[in-house]
Structure formats: C-alpha cells, structure tokens
Write a protein that holds these residues in place. Structure first.
Motif, short mmCIF file in Angstrom:
data_model
loop_
_atom_site.label_atom_id
_atom_site.label_comp_id
_atom_site.label_asym_id
_atom_site.label_seq_id
_atom_site.Cartn_x
_atom_site.Cartn_y
_atom_site.Cartn_z
N ASP A 192 0.83 -1.20 0.00
CA ASP A 192 0.00 0.00 0.00
C ASP A 192 0.87 1.25 0.00
OD1 ASP A 192 -1.61 2.26 1.37
OD2 ASP A 192 -3.14 0.75 0.94
N ARG A 193 0.55 2.19 -0.90
CA ARG A 193 1.35 3.41 -1.01
C ARG A 193 1.29 4.26 0.25
NH1 ARG A 193 3.15 5.76 -5.37
NH2 ARG A 193 1.78 4.58 -6.74
N ASN A 194 0.16 4.24 0.94
CA ASN A 194 -0.01 5.09 2.12
C ASN A 194 0.30 4.38 3.43
OD1 ASN A 194 -0.99 7.38 0.60
ND2 ASN A 194 -2.88 6.22 0.30
N ASN A 195 0.51 3.07 3.38
CA ASN A 195 0.85 2.31 4.59
C ASN A 195 1.73 1.14 4.19
OD1 ASN A 195 1.05 0.92 6.98
ND2 ASN A 195 -1.14 0.92 7.42
N ILE A 196 3.03 1.31 4.35
CA ILE A 196 3.99 0.31 3.86
C ILE A 196 3.88 -1.01 4.61
CG2 ILE A 196 5.91 0.92 5.38
CD1 ILE A 196 7.71 0.74 2.88
N LYS A 197 3.19 -1.01 5.76
CA LYS A 197 3.05 -2.24 6.53
C LYS A 197 1.94 -3.13 5.98
CE LYS A 197 4.89 -0.33 10.84
NZ LYS A 197 4.63 -0.06 12.28
N GLN A 198 1.12 -2.59 5.08
CA GLN A 198 0.04 -3.38 4.49
C GLN A 198 0.46 -3.92 3.14
OE1 GLN A 198 -3.69 -1.30 4.42
NE2 GLN A 198 -3.73 -0.94 6.62
N ALA A 199 0.44 -5.24 3.00
CA ALA A 199 0.87 -5.88 1.75
C ALA A 199 -0.05 -7.05 1.45
CB ALA A 199 2.32 -6.34 1.86
N ARG A 200 -0.06 -7.45 0.20
CA ARG A 200 -0.90 -8.58 -0.22
C ARG A 200 -0.33 -9.20 -1.48
NH1 ARG A 200 -4.10 -6.82 -4.52
NH2 ARG A 200 -4.08 -4.55 -4.81
N ILE A 201 -0.72 -10.43 -1.74
CA ILE A 201 -0.47 -11.04 -3.04
C ILE A 201 -1.80 -11.57 -3.57
CG2 ILE A 201 1.88 -11.74 -2.42
CD1 ILE A 201 0.80 -14.68 -2.50
N PHE A 202 -1.87 -11.72 -4.87
CA PHE A 202 -3.08 -12.26 -5.50
C PHE A 202 -2.69 -13.53 -6.24
CE2 PHE A 202 -6.35 -12.54 -8.83
CZ PHE A 202 -7.49 -12.50 -8.03
N VAL A 203 -3.28 -14.66 -5.84
CA VAL A 203 -3.00 -15.96 -6.46
C VAL A 203 -3.98 -16.14 -7.61
CG1 VAL A 203 -2.71 -18.43 -6.10
CG2 VAL A 203 -2.25 -16.83 -4.22
N LYS A 204 -3.48 -16.00 -8.85
CA LYS A 204 -4.37 -15.98 -10.01
C LYS A 204 -5.16 -17.27 -10.16
CE LYS A 204 -1.57 -12.73 -12.69
NZ LYS A 204 -0.80 -12.51 -13.93
N GLN A 205 -4.50 -18.41 -9.94
CA GLN A 205 -5.16 -19.69 -10.20
C GLN A 205 -6.42 -19.86 -9.37
OE1 GLN A 205 -2.58 -22.99 -10.47
NE2 GLN A 205 -4.18 -24.53 -10.32
N PHE A 206 -6.41 -19.33 -8.15
CA PHE A 206 -7.55 -19.51 -7.26
C PHE A 206 -8.34 -18.22 -7.04
CE2 PHE A 206 -4.41 -22.73 -6.03
CZ PHE A 206 -5.16 -23.88 -6.20
N GLN A 207 -7.93 -17.13 -7.75
CA GLN A 207 -8.58 -15.84 -7.56
C GLN A 207 -8.67 -15.50 -6.07
OE1 GLN A 207 -9.89 -13.73 -10.35
NE2 GLN A 207 -8.27 -15.06 -11.11
N LEU A 208 -7.51 -15.68 -5.40
CA LEU A 208 -7.46 -15.53 -3.95
C LEU A 208 -6.48 -14.45 -3.57
CD1 LEU A 208 -8.13 -16.73 -1.06
CD2 LEU A 208 -6.05 -18.09 -1.34
N GLU A 209 -6.92 -13.56 -2.67
CA GLU A 209 -6.03 -12.54 -2.13
C GLU A 209 -5.57 -12.96 -0.74
OE1 GLU A 209 -6.65 -8.14 -2.67
OE2 GLU A 209 -6.96 -8.25 -0.50
N ILE A 210 -4.25 -12.91 -0.54
CA ILE A 210 -3.67 -13.25 0.77
C ILE A 210 -2.98 -12.00 1.31
CG2 ILE A 210 -2.01 -14.70 2.01
CD1 ILE A 210 -2.29 -16.76 -0.25
N LYS A 211 -3.34 -11.59 2.51
CA LYS A 211 -2.68 -10.46 3.14
C LYS A 211 -1.41 -10.96 3.84
CE LYS A 211 -6.46 -7.24 3.47
NZ LYS A 211 -7.10 -6.17 4.25
N ILE A 212 -0.37 -10.11 3.79
CA ILE A 212 0.94 -10.52 4.29
C ILE A 212 1.17 -9.90 5.65
CG2 ILE A 212 3.41 -10.61 3.80
CD1 ILE A 212 1.59 -12.12 1.81
N ASN A 213 1.32 -10.76 6.65
CA ASN A 213 1.54 -10.31 8.02
C ASN A 213 3.03 -10.14 8.32
OD1 ASN A 213 0.43 -9.51 10.45
ND2 ASN A 213 0.64 -11.53 11.38
N GLN A 214 3.87 -10.98 7.71
CA GLN A 214 5.31 -10.89 7.88
C GLN A 214 5.95 -10.74 6.49
OE1 GLN A 214 7.00 -13.95 10.47
NE2 GLN A 214 5.00 -14.25 11.43
#
Length: 897
Positions: free
Chosen positions: A228-250
C-alpha cells in the motif's frame, strides 16, 4: 568453416527440462577489430585501441553506471552476452541499460564479437577463450596488446592467472586506475558484511528449488507482492489460479513488485471481513509496470488436493481474509529508485518502498540533491535494505529535476537519442525535400483544402482532415496521417529505439519524445504551407454519414492551416465567415455529429475525466491557475473522424493479416463497481441499467439534475472508473468475439492516427501498407510470439506514461496550492467511507476526504449538519506532496446562508 551441433537445457512453463539443439556454422576469421592488425580484415567502423576490456555479465549488470562514468572504453562484449541481456530487457531496467550502452554509446567504442559462430570460443568459458585468442593474436599487432578482463568470479581469476591474462575485480580496478569519486558506485564494502542476529519477523529464505516444489504441492503460494502506497506495513499477493487474495503479516525483507512464495499462517490468525457502508469509486491503482498480459511468472501448476479445495471453500463461505508470511523471494523487482538522502538514509520517492541504507563517502554533498540508487541486498540482520549510488539527478525542488524524477520513477527514457539513431535521419536535416520519384508513387492531394485542428501550442501534428461536396449529395472526407513509417524503417536503430520507448510521454511542462525532434516537429509534423508525406483514408459518404466507399493510400499533402480547437470553433460559429476552408470545417462538423449519433445508437459510451489545464507565470514558471479542461464541438469533430479511421483500418488489416494484426481491445467493465453504482443511482431515483453498453449509455443520458451541469459529468467520471483498461492485443492471442471494444461499441478497433507519438500506430501503418500491396511486411512482424511480446510492452509503456502524466499533474497542483492559504471552494460529496466522505472540487478536479458521521448509504452528518451524497458543500483546501502524489487536506466550512 566448421559445422557444430550445439545443445542446451532449458525449462518450459511446467518447469520440465527440455533439450534445445541447433546446428551452428563456425568460422575462424571473425575479426578482432584492433586498429593496425595485420591478420584480420576489419568489418566495422569501430577500431579498438589499448587498453581493451572484456567484462563479464555481473560487471555489466551490477556496475553499469560505473562503466558509463569511468574511463573504460574499447570494450569487447560477446554476442551471447547481448542475447542474455536482450532476453531480460523487458523485465529488468539493468538489462535495458546494458543494451542501451552496447547499442547506443558510440564514444565507448563497443565491439560485439560473434562468439556463437567463432571456432575460438567453443567448449569452454567464451570470455576466457576470447581473452586467450586475443593474447595469441598479439603477433599480428604493431603495438603491444594491453588486454584486461574484469570479473567478480574466482574461477575466472584463477584461469586468467594460469593463462597470463590481466584480470581484476571491479573494486581493485577502480581503486588502482580510476578516480576516487567512482568508489561510491561500488556499493557496500566489507564492514557491512558482518555476522549478526536476524531481527524480529525476519528469517532466512527457503531455497528457491524447494519453494518451487512446495508451490506445486499447494503448500506455498506464489504471486507478486503489492504494498500500500499510504501504509507500507500493508501488503498482499493475489494468487491468479484460485482468484485468492492473501494479506501478508510478515513481509520478511520484500520490496513492492517482488515475486514471492508465501506460507499461510494458522487459521486462528486470519480475519473475518467486516461489512461496512462504503460507496466510493477510486481511480485505477498504479503498478510497477511488470504486470504484462502474457506474463508466465505464476505459471507453476498447483496440484488440486482435498486440503486446498476445503481451504478455499472455507474462505469463501465464511468470508475470511487469509494471512501469510513471505518465505522466499523468487524474483526481485529489477528497477532503480529515485529519492533523497538524509544522514546515509535514502528516502524513496515512491512510498511503497522502504528507506534504504546508502554507503557514500561524501553524504553531506547529497543532502539537497535528488539521486537514483540501485538495490544491493537486504540482510536478515538489517531492518532496511542496502543500496548503492547510481546517479546524482540534480537539486531537489528544481521543477525540471523533479520532472526527471517522475519520468525515471515511471521507467521513461530521458537519455538523448544515440549516434546510431540520429544516423537514421535524412542527412539533409531540416532541408530535406521530397523526391520526385517519391511523389510519383503517391496520391497527390496538394490541391485539396487540408487542415489540422489540435490543442494550442501543438508541434507534433499527426493528423489533418478535408471534406468536399460531390455530386448526388455525396461527400468526400479524408483523414491524412503523418507517414512516419517512411522515415522509420523496420529493424533500424531508430525503429528499435521507438519500439523500446513505445510512446511520447506528456508531462504538464514538457514532453519526452518517442522519436527525434527532426521528425516529431519538422519532417513528419503536418504543419501548414509545406509539402508533407501522409497515409490517407478517404471515404465517400452520403449526407447522413453512411459510408459508400473507402480507400487507403500513401499521399502527399499541403495543409492550408494549423488551427487550434477554439480557433476552429470560432470559424464555425462566425456567420460572416463563409470562406472555402470554413465551409469545409462546417461540413466536417455536420458529418461528425451524425457519426457520433450512429456510435451512440450502437451503444458507444460518452464518458468523462477530471483532466485539468495549467496556466504558468511568465517569470517564475510556477502554476498561476488550474481548472478543468474545456472542450469544444471541434474536439468531438476531430475525435469522430480519428475513431472512424481507426475502425476502417482495423477492418482492412484484419482481413489480410488475421493472426498478426495489432488491435485495441476494451473488455467489459468491472461489474462489482457498476452494481454499486446502480444501487446508488436507484436510491437517488434514477433508472440505471448496464446489461449492455447501449443500456448503460442511455442510463447516463437520463441522469440529469436541474441547474447542475457538473452532476451528469461527475456520474460519467465515476462510470469511467468502473471501466477496465483498453489494451493492445495481437490477434494470434484473442478470438474474434473478444476483439470487441466495449467503450466504443466497435467490433474492431486499432490505433492508426498518431504514429509520431505511438509505436503501435507505426506497426499498424506497416500492416496497412502491406495489406494494400504498397510494401512487403517486415519478416519480424510475421512472428506471432514477437508480436505478442511487443503488445505487452506497448501496454506497459502506455500505462506508465499515463501514470507519469498524472503524477506531473499532481506535482503542479501541489505547487499551485503550496503558497495559497485559506483557499475556499465549493465541493460535491462523491462517496462514503466508513467514517469519512470523499469530495471533489469541480473547478480543479481535486478529490479529498472529510471526516463525517455516516448514517446510511445516502445520508451523513458533518459537524452537526446533515447532508446527502452529491450535495454541494464549502471546503477549505490545502495540498501536500507524498511520494509524488498529491495529498489533499480538506476542511468543512459551515455555510452561513
């Protein structure tokens, strides 16, 4: 001549090892290119002189800036090295910079040795073998040979020592032969390479090979990380095969855009999505330019297991947000970073990236400068990544330097055109005259009243028009486009440079050209009162703008006037002006309105944007005014005929080249956002349907509010944000029904009308010329895979150019408001968040948020006053700049009326 069968393993998309074999004809007489050699027949204009350098791939890639700024020249690179970097140049700025150096830097005297076809460089390390051959070659030289190999590889150093070849690491070479200023380009020294404990939430990565296997087994998930541009601690990936968003804690030492492997955290650490009132329509999110349409980054096949199936079913049914941690960086984002330095800490301009540690001997000298750095490493013991200096850009706050930062951050080339590119231009320069032979090959349209209509100050004029009345209530209408392909021949240096840049980039205060100015502002620009080469589309139409016939051909024209939109509008509106040119423009305007109605009847959308126009102070050059861009009927006049030309050309090239044409596709909009807009419009009492583009267009036409001209435009702006991005596609990859352009309601569409500023149009010109048998199609354009890759690059470059233009507008908006206190304007409430409302100031197109108490999706309370969505309110506005994106601060002002 000797024949050899070469074979090499490679991985396919399924990570299976394949053996690729090819027959190679080897030669023993490839020249050395050393000046004065009595043995070799020199075949190049490059003549090498002592000292001569060989550089390995790591030196070329990791220290390319040092090489550019050093005294190192007379360089021999291998053709295999060029192939290696060319293969990676679309994904890596480093690789692209190496290619630029090899192909463009004439002063460095770089000779590409054809090692793949040389008997002297087979069956071993080709750099070592070439250095050995050069050493053995010294008997044919008049002067003693001074050859130096630069490498960081220990084995190559040992081999060089055994063969009596002079060999250095880059560090040893710089310290011994170069000035001390270049030491800072080497990056971190040994004092940083210490054995320390890993800090919290950082741990060593799992080996890549192990990750790949676990990804296949469904134990890990792969994707590009988005921060996230406004909060560098917020991150995610998008798994295309399953159309799934995973938020990254570490995050574990990742950078925005890295391709990573993620392990899911235990389910008790996941979160449940909270339902909330939120009616807002944001602009498209900016990415790093690496998300190509056909990328195979996430092509690993994941085994479908009962565990995975139950996992995703649980996520969907229970509305869960899965969380994970990064266990491996599979591929680092390969880009450079711009920003500023404070006490050895580098602060990137892009807020999605962390601060870096910069090792520099004279850090005080960089305090007020904007610089560019290169990522080096991110040790497990450091909370910040390490970087090294790449380039000092100039003084912070200087408008030109800040513009350069915007361009570099969006991967736009700002370097001058190379010697090789300029050598492709006509030797006569601006005194170039069209030959009689060329005129005879073309339609001579110089006796027709042709004119251009463009924005004020336009110098790169791509298009002109004409219209004349024929018998039987018919009209001849012509669109004449600059014949750029006449000057930009396929596979030349200028063509390769245009294919790399892809587009001219427009900032508020300047433009960065795709082609040299001799072409953009002179020889190709269709300025008035001079002969110009054009590619024409000419229709015969009836009085209702129905097309009876169309023809295509290369022409020569002589424009009679270079008009701007307001000027042309005044000619149309002036009842006392009945000149032949004015009557022609009026006919064009009449036909354009009927063409537009035809498009709207077919379902074309009439959308809007919040584009703004700046005025500048003559002395300070700072923005003195900013307001929404004003449109005239003549804007629509030009647009309609450009659209028609693009559609006609698309039909023509697809008929002749159904599998390699370059078209422009626009897919259906984002249905989730349109459904939210539908609910909102229905609550306001408007009928809003979008099952087809025609129904959507009709709905937008019916949304009107009495005495509020901006309201309907705002709804069209919001609808624009619900649209998907239009993309270039090669027809080899897309079935016919999917070539449809949703926004224009066009079965087929392409870009033909702006070849001065878009490389896609140059490709389409070549396809069109071949389709009417004027010229043969370049062999490289018959390669479907290559055309697909070109389209991917076109999409990336155009997307980044759009973001660069937006960032420039944001920067100048910030400059305009910076010294203006208590600026109070009228704003309209455009959306509802959890505890805020979004508002827009119509005059400036500015958007911001104001704290509010949310009652429901329609009603809110601001400082005790009740308002509804789309109410007008007074706000006090101020602007700051954050990561080259304006941050708007708005304060509600109570209306005392």
């Amino acid at each position: 001549m000797k024949v050899q069968l070469n074979s090499q393993p490679r991985l396919n998309k399924r990570l299976q090892v394949m053996i690729q074999a090819k027959e190679v004809y080897l030669s023993s007489d490839i020249p050395c290119q050393i000046r004065g050699c009595a043995f070799c027949t020199q075949e190049s204009e490059i003549q090498l002189e002592n000292p001569i350098y060989l550089l390995d791939n790591e030196i070329l890639e990791q220290y390319i800036d040092l090489i550019e700024q050093s005294n190192i020249k007379n360089i021999v690179v291998l053709q295999s090295q060029v192939a290696h970097f060319r293969k990676r140049q679309q994904q890596s700025q480093y690789a692209q910079q190496v290619i630029n150096l090899i192909e463009s830097n004439f002063s460095k005297k770089i000779y590409v040795y054809q090692d793949e076809f040389s008997v002297h460089t087979q069956n071993g390390n080709p750099l070592i073998l070439l250095a050995k051959w050069y050493n053995e070659h010294r008997q044919f030289l008049k002067d003693e040979l001074d050859l130096c190999l630069l490498t960081q590889n220990y084995d190559m150093h040992q081999q060089s020592k055994n063969l009596n070849i002079k060999c250095y690491t880059i560090q040893d070479y710089v310290k011994q032969y170069e000035n001390n200023d270049l030491i800072d380009f080497l990056g971190m020294d040994e004092e940083f390479e210490v054995d320390q404990q890993a800090i919290k939430n950082q741990f060593n990565y799992i080996p890549v090979e192990e990750c790949v296997q676990q990804i296949k087994q469904g134990l890990l998930f792969e994707g590009r990380i988005s921060i996230d541009r406004n909060n560098i601690k917020q991150a995610r990936i998008f798994v295309k095969q399953f159309q799934l968003e995973i938020k990254i804690n570490q995050q574990n030492r990742v950078l925005h855009g890295d391709r990573v492997a993620v392990e899911l955290l235990p389910e008790e650490e996941w979160q449940k999505q909270q339902k909330q009132i939120q009616i807002t329509f944001d602009e498209e999110e900016e990415d790093d330019g690496n998300n190509n349409t056909h990328t195979n980054d996430t092509s690993h096949e994941i085994m479908s297991t009962n565990h995975l199936q139950s996992l995703f079913k649980k996520v969907q049914t229970q509305n869960l947000i899965p969380y994970g941690k990064v266990v491996c960086v599979l591929q680092r984002t390969e880009r450079h970073f711009c920003g500023h330095v404070e006490n050895n800490i580098f602060f990137p301009a892009d807020g999605r990236y962390p601060n870096f540690i910069l090792k520099h001997s004279k850090c005080d000298s960089l305090q007020d400068k904007k610089i560019q750095v290169q990522f080096v490493d991110w040790p497990v013991w450091s909370d910040k990544p390490l970087c090294k200096l790449k380039k000092v850009l100039g003084k912070a706050g200087d408008m030109f330097i800040e513009g350069n930062v915007i361009l570099l951050e969006h991967q736009v080339e700002i370097r001058e055109f190379s010697h090789q590119v300029l050598a492709c231009l006509p030797i006569e320069g601006d005194k170039y005259k069209i030959s009689e032979m060329e005129i005879k090959r073309r339609m001579d349209l110089r006796d027709i009243l042709v004119c251009s209509i463009d924005p004020v100050g336009c110098k790169d004029i791509d298009d002109t028009l004409h219209c004349r009345r024929l018998d039987n209530n018919l009209y001849e209408v012509g669109v004449h486009i600059a014949d750029v392909s006449h000057f930009v021949r396929p596979d030349t240096a200028i063509d390769k440079e245009a294919a790399h840049r892809c587009t001219t980039v427009y900032l508020v205060d300047r433009r960065t050209d795709m082609l040299p100015k001799l072409l953009t502002e002179n020889l190709c620009s269709l300025v008035s009162n001079v002969d110009r080469l054009a590619f024409s589309v000419i229709w015969i139409m009836d009085e209702n703008a129905n097309i009876k016939d169309v023809k295509f051909g290369k022409s020569i024209i002589r424009s009679v006037a270079s008009l701007h939109y307001q000027q042309a509008q005044e000619m149309i509106d002036n009842i006392n002006d009945n000149s032949q040119l004015t009557q022609s423009i009026r006919l064009l305007n009449m036909l354009a309105k009927k063409l537009k109605q035809q498009r709207l009847d077919q379902g074309a959308l009439s959308l809007a944007s919040n584009q703004v126009k700046f005025s500048f102070d003559d002395e300070t050059h700072n923005p003195s005014d900013v307001r929404m861009y004003q449109l005239y009927d003549t804007n629509s006049l030009v647009e309609e005929f450009m659209l028609l030309a693009n559609c006609s050309v698309a039909n023509q090239i697809l008929q002749r080249f159904p599998s390699i044409s370059v078209l422009r596709r626009h897919q259906e909009p984002k249905m989730k956002q349109l459904k939210e807009l539908q609910i909102l419009m229905n609550d306001l009492g408007y009928q809003f349907t979008f099952e087809t583009s025609k129904l959507l267009s009709e709905s937008l036409d019916q949304i009107q509010r009495k005495n509020d001209s901006f309201f309907n435009k705002l709804i069209r702006m919001i609808t624009t944000r619900c649209m998907n991005e239009a993309l270039y596609v090669c027809t080899a990859d897309v079935d016919y029904p999917e070539l449809y352009h949703y926004g224009l309601a066009a079965e087929l569409y392409t870009h033909f009308t702006s070849p001065i500023r878009r490389y896609a149009d140059v490709l389409v010109h070549r396809l069109l010329a071949a389709s009417i048998d004027l010229e043969s199609l370049p062999p490289s354009m018959s390669n479907k895979i290559r055309m697909t890759r070109i389209c991917d690059k076109l999409n990336m470059r155009h997307r980044m150019a759009r973001f660069a233009s937006r960032a420039s507008s944001d920067y100048h908006t910030y400059l305009f408001f910076k010294n203006r206190s208590q600026q109070i304007d009228q704003a309209i409430i455009t959306g509802i968040l959890t505890d805020k409302v979004t508002v827009m100031i119509p005059r400036y197109g500015l958007e911001g948020t104001i704290e509010a108490q949310i009652i429901d999706r329609m009603n809110i309370i601001i400082q005790g006053t009740t308002h509804r969505i789309f109410d007008y309110i007074n706000v006090e506005v101020s602007v700051e700049l954050h990561s080259f994106h304006k941050k708007i601060h708005m304060k509600y002002i109570q209306n005392n009326k």
